[in-house]
Design a protein around this motif. Structure first.
Motif, PDB file in Angstrom:
ATOM      1  N   GLY A 139       0.906  -1.013   0.104  1.00 20.77           N
ATOM      2  CA  GLY A 139       0.249   0.027  -0.081  1.00 20.77           C
ATOM      3  C   GLY A 139       0.809   1.343  -0.128  1.00 20.77           C
ATOM      4  N   SER A 140       2.042   1.235   0.799  1.00 20.98           N
ATOM      5  CA  SER A 140       2.786   2.435   0.824  1.00 20.98           C
ATOM      6  C   SER A 140       4.158   2.180   0.097  1.00 20.98           C
ATOM      7  CB  SER A 140       2.979   3.050   2.206  1.00 20.98           C
ATOM      8  OG  SER A 140       3.564   1.949   3.171  1.00 20.98           O
ATOM      9  N   GLU A 141       4.519   0.867   0.036  1.00 20.90           N
ATOM     10  CA  GLU A 141       6.022   0.820  -0.626  1.00 20.90           C
ATOM     11  C   GLU A 141       5.930  -0.697  -1.202  1.00 20.90           C
ATOM     12  OE1 GLU A 141       8.415   0.546   2.747  1.00 20.90           O
ATOM     13  OE2 GLU A 141       8.157  -1.348   3.386  1.00 20.90           O
ATOM     14  N   LEU A 142       6.878  -1.042  -2.083  1.00 20.70           N
ATOM     15  CA  LEU A 142       7.232  -2.109  -2.996  1.00 20.70           C
ATOM     16  C   LEU A 142       8.098  -2.647  -2.384  1.00 20.70           C
ATOM     17  CD1 LEU A 142       6.756  -0.491  -6.465  1.00 20.70           C
ATOM     18  CD2 LEU A 142       5.089  -1.683  -5.282  1.00 20.70           C
TER      19      LEU A 142
END
Length: 158
Positions: A139-142
């Motif tokens: 959701g906020s990082e890969l």
């Protein structure tokens, strides 16, 4: 100016290793596309020049780009797709420390501009992440992900 598609690779590497954003940008048509390793999409020679100049000032000033493998596939007499497997050393982290080495595949679509003049129409730079098959988003990082228990291998290089 490059007189054959493969010469564009040599010129790109030379411009990179001199940290010369002007020379690098001159290898592209005016309305060229360039997608960098994090998906930033630049849509003109001036954007390509500006963003590479920024990179050369802040993170890539002492880097060396080294070709590991080059391929060319001619789509017709006036268009070709080039691939450059490369290593990059000497990047600087935001903290000022030296970053580790990177391996990437750059893809260039090039077109003949005149009898002995070729330029890049579109390019994309993709970093390799050892052992990864894909990225997974929380959701906020890969983060790199691998769905197999064994290590992922490519077909052998020819």
């Amino acid at each position: 100016m490059p007189d054959r598609p493969e010469a564009l690779i040599d010129a790109f590497v030379a411009a990179w290793n001199k940290a010369d954003a002007d020379a690098l940008a001159e290898l592209f048509v005016e309305d060229a596309d360039f997608v960098n390793v994090v998906g930033m999409w630049w849509t003109s020679r001036s954007q390509i020049r500006y963003n590479h100049a920024y990179g050369f000032r802040h993170m890539f000033s002492e880097t060396t780009l080294s070709p590991l493998k080059v391929s060319a596939r001619y789509l017709n007499g006036d268009v070709a797709v080039l691939h450059l497997l490369s290593s990059l050393t000497g990047q600087v982290k935001p903290s000022g420390e030296r970053a580790g080495d990177r391996i990437a595949v750059l893809t260039f679509t090039v077109a003949r501009q005149s009898e002995n003049h070729w330029l890049v129409v579109s390019a994309q730079n993709t970093d390799r992440v050892p052992g990864a098959q894909t990225f997974i988003s929380n959701g906020s990082e890969l983060t790199p992900g691998n769905y197999e228990r064994r290590s992922v291998r490519e077909e052998p290089m020819k």
